[in-house]
Design an enzyme around this catalytic site. Structure first.
Site, PDB file in Angstrom:
ATOM      1  N   THR A  81       0.813  -1.218   0.000  1.00  0.00           N
ATOM      2  CA  THR A  81       0.000   0.000   0.000  1.00  0.00           C
ATOM      3  C   THR A  81       0.843   1.263   0.000  1.00  0.00           C
ATOM      4  OG1 THR A  81      -1.651  -1.261   1.215  1.00  0.00           O
ATOM      5  CG2 THR A  81      -1.917   1.139   1.193  1.00  0.00           C
TER       6      THR A  81
ATOM      7  N   HIS B  64       2.290  -0.238  -5.388  1.00  0.00           N
ATOM      8  CA  HIS B  64       2.387   1.199  -5.663  1.00  0.00           C
ATOM      9  C   HIS B  64       3.845   1.541  -5.918  1.00  0.00           C
ATOM     10  CE1 HIS B  64      -1.771   2.550  -4.754  1.00  0.00           C
ATOM     11  NE2 HIS B  64      -1.798   1.358  -4.173  1.00  0.00           N
TER      12      HIS B  64
ATOM     13  N   HIS C 150      23.482   5.665 -33.543  1.00  0.00           N
ATOM     14  CA  HIS C 150      22.305   4.829 -33.369  1.00  0.00           C
ATOM     15  C   HIS C 150      21.524   4.715 -34.672  1.00  0.00           C
ATOM     16  CE1 HIS C 150      21.754   4.794 -28.740  1.00  0.00           C
ATOM     17  NE2 HIS C 150      23.031   4.771 -29.074  1.00  0.00           N
TER      18      HIS C 150
END
Lengths: 524, 524
Positions: free
Chosen positions: A179, A208, A302
């Site tokens: 929680t 969470h 890249h």
């Protein structure tokens, strides 16, 4: 061999706890339909009786037929001292037109004594009796063990005894909740294993993100045997949010090869966007898998590798999750990335020509231009370069006045524009601030010459000062995002003068709209 | 017993790959100083020779003394076919005024053949020779094993042989990179363990967040023996970003009890905000630990429990990381935090008065003001409120003209100011852009009345649009940083009119200088 995992979505309940998020009953119904289509196993609709719109939603939802999803109602154990059958929350749950209820109870002894202020044994009775009442009312029940992991660390025996009470009451699922979102992965792993050894019924996980580990903790729990994951689309939720089901579903299905009941993970990006839109939250560009930037590539090295083989810098093919590759133009970009980028615009281009464009772009970048966020300006640049495009109008003059009359500051702009046939318009307008005045005046002047102008709306305006050192004398880069209701595009302008920079971006924005509009007419 | 872990920050290099982020050399220097103060072990400054601003930064950085941080230069192995001593990239690294270099090389055989298009053995030579060249040039070298985990899965022996080549070349660190961010936790764990068993030198981890696991993967690597974590502040970086050092440092120090060299984790939120501001990125409210919402509590159950004992819904005390609790329905938190802030200014204040200030500040925040980054404006606000301060001058009128004569755009501002004795000055000035013109005119008008004005120089000027939806009609917040050569201070102004917002910030800046100057005279 692959095990199967259930997906439990609480976007409409825990997600709605997120600051600034509130779903209307109709919103909620649309989200429910979308999640049902997608194939989510359970959707938590809300807490009956907590708000009229929640009850309204359950009423609306009861009228539609769901193909894949079981709608669940959320609530808590009853109040101490009130018999379950007289507890209003529990009665609301019993009366809710759904088959499944998920109720939370406390598993952390510290919470029982300090938040509920009752004895540990009294809490066990609450859990057992509340669940039994719902079972007797014909519901199937899941138990959300609130603060389970804090409880497990603090008093393992008691934490487990709350689960025992839930099982005795008739719960069919035990859902372990982090929680406060503070639990580390090893604790999750040990506790899940322990619970699965202790009880016969299936176990779920509800995390969470307060430690930035909600997705990881959910996956760890699954690896240790949990067969249900509770979370929200895009991880929306209170504080730092809930576990992000988009990342979890993608990882489980594409990376860890678990079996999910979802129909097509290729719809994931659309689902994410849909929920952002419905919740009226700006989508998070950097979100894994589904974000606009998740497959955006910058920098020469890249991009040239990507061109050869996408696996060089993409962990999955963007299409797997319904996302798209984006090649960004930047001050690190070389010829390769430009050429890649040009393909996006269906412009086939010889490498000599492309090198010439690269040089022009680098010159502009030296002035402070940056095209990575400004596709429309980039396209105009390329088409102008190729001579495919002549400017439909010119701004032959403009003035801006900022003036304080008493306490009020007023802004006025006048502009003179001429189209390619020599028609001239000279007009003026006020505005909230000089840029807005200029924007108004420019579109006022152009609307008679180019009606499409009236459909353009600016949706974002960004200013970046390029060199801190010279402060107010520095160049500024202005990015403007515009929409015609259907499409959106971004344009850029640079100048030492924020007004002038804004004007350049405005002109590009309108020219782009006119140009696209002409394209369409030609196409028809 | 707690082991120690090194923190390696690459915000200025990998973080700068993030879309829309570009640090000026001055920005980079400020970030470096901040990270040094914070106690980060290594800061990667950039790739020498990649851009003039990078080289300019290394020059600036070489002139300052660092207390805790080693500045490192980044680069790659040399080009195949060129002897290391003739390779321009390597020569740039060798010439860079830093002790440490971090160079990346390919560990994934598929990358070697498909991206570099050379033979696997040739790649090993490249790695060995490149590192040896840098060692012989007097550098200490880390090896970033690019795509290590993909390589490890695809061809374990080859992946390890690239590390062997690095060790043979003289590397002192082996940094395992999840370049595509696609690796799952178990693979990270096994590979790190394997590498540590195979080699004698320490191992680092470098993760990207494409699977939403960058923080978790970094922690898993540390749990398995990695003793350096590479990442960025706020997790900024290409695509979905790098591992977020804010979350990693907080988890390592506060949850997992590793020993870090950082001085005070309580400065974490400030560090995070500073980097967001410098990169001109809107801070992410939901960011774990450091986000504005990380400890925000919505009404009802949670708040009353929090009031009884914060542990009920907070995984750590917000103060541990320099963050604040926000109770979304009451002013309690507001008053507490303002009182805290007032202490910084040595202003002791009664709780009634402070509540009145809180209300005034909340009203200003509703307009878009934000005092986090504007201490000077905050101090002026408080002192005005307490009646300790009367404005030394008033701007009784101003005008700004922006005008295009031919192609040239000119800006002129006129201002009328009056000091508290009724002396008036009315003057005008040109400038590069309207704000600069206003700045010039204002200081020209005030210099005769307040000589201190001549010593003020503006060092930074930032504009943030507060509401994207209304675009050019939106309110803007202007932050201005000023210096008198000795001290620096930041002021803020908000308006729908960027010129007006700038004027407010300019007035605060000058008033603050005058006020401080008077203080000094009084003190002497």
């Amino acid at each position: 061999m692959s095990e199967s995992v259930m997906i439990y979505d609480t976007t409409l309940r825990d997600g709605a706890q997120s600051e600034g998020v509130s779903f209307s009953p109709e919103d909620s119904l649309e989200v429910l339909k979308k999640l049902d289509e997608f194939g989510v196993d359970f959707v938590e609709g809300g807490w009956p009786g907590s708000a009229p719109k929640v009850d309204e939603f359950f009423k609306l939802a009861s009228k539609i037929k769901l193909k894949n999803t079981k709608l669940t109602a959320f609530g808590s154990t009853g109040k101490f001292g009130t018999p379950a059958k007289n507890d209003q929350n529990l009665k609301n749950l019993a009366a809710c037109p759904v088959e499944w209820c998920c109720i939370f109870g406390k598993s952390w002894d510290f919470q029982v004594t300090s938040a509920l202020c009752i004895l540990p044994e009294q809490n066990l009775d609450l859990i057992r009796n509340s669940i039994r009442f719902l079972k007797d009312s014909g519901k199937r029940v899941m138990f959300d063990a609130e603060h389970f992991f804090d409880g497990y660390i603090n008093n393992k025996e008691y934490a487990l005894s709350t689960l025992k009470a839930a099982v005795d009451g008739g719960a069919e699922w035990l859902v372990l909740c982090d929680t406060n979102g503070g639990t580390m992965m090893e604790v999750i792993a040990d506790a899940v294993e322990d619970v699965l050894l202790t009880f016969e019924i299936p176990v779920g996980i509800h995390c969470h993100n307060d430690s930035d580990l909600a997705v990881a903790n959910s996956l760890v729990a699954v690896e240790r045997g949990a067969t249900m994951v509770q979370g929200t689309i895009n991880g929306i939720g209170e504080r730092t949010g809930n576990a992000n089901l988009c990342s979890i579903m993608a990882n489980l299905e594409l990376k860890l090869e678990y079996e999910l009941n979802i129909k097509d993970i290729g719809q994931l990006t659309e689902l994410s966007t849909f929920v952002s839109e419905t919740a009226n939250l700006a989508p998070v560009p950097g979100m894994p898998f589904v974000g606009e930037k998740a497959f955006a590539h910058k920098g020469g090295v890249h991009v040239s590798a990507i061109a050869r083989d996408p696996r060089t810098y993409e962990h999955i093919a963007p299409e797997c999750v319904g996302n798209k590759r984006r090649i960004l133009i930047s001050d690190m970009a070389g010829r390769a990335s430009i050429s890649e980028k040009l393909k996006d615009f269906g412009i086939d281009i010889g490498t000599e020509e492309s090198q010439a464009i690269v040089n022009q772009i680098k010159a502009l970048e030296a002035q402070g231009y940056q095209f990575e966020g400004a596709d429309a300006s980039f396209e105009l640049l390329v088409r102008r370069f190729k001579g495919e495009l002549e400017s439909p109008f010119k701004v032959t003059g403009f003035r801006v006045f900022i003036d304080n009359i008493g306490d009020k500051v007023s802004s006025e702009a006048s502009v003179k524009v001429m189209d390619s046939n020599g028609n001239e318009e000279h007009t003026a307008s006020n505005g909230d601030g000089p840029v807005n005045a200029l924007d108004n005046a420019l579109r006022k002047a152009l609307s008679s010459l180019f009606p499409v102008t009236d459909r353009i709306r600016l949706t974002d305006y960004k200013v970046r000062v390029l060199d801190g050192k010279s402060a107010t004398a520095a160049s500024v880069r202005v990015l403007i995002r515009s929409t015609d209701g259907k499409n959106s595009w971004t344009t850029v302008g640079v100048s030492e003068n924020v007004i002038e920079a804004s004007l350049y971006a405005l002109i590009d924005s309108i020219e782009y709209a006119i140009h696209k509009n002409t394209d369409k007419e030609v196409a028809q």
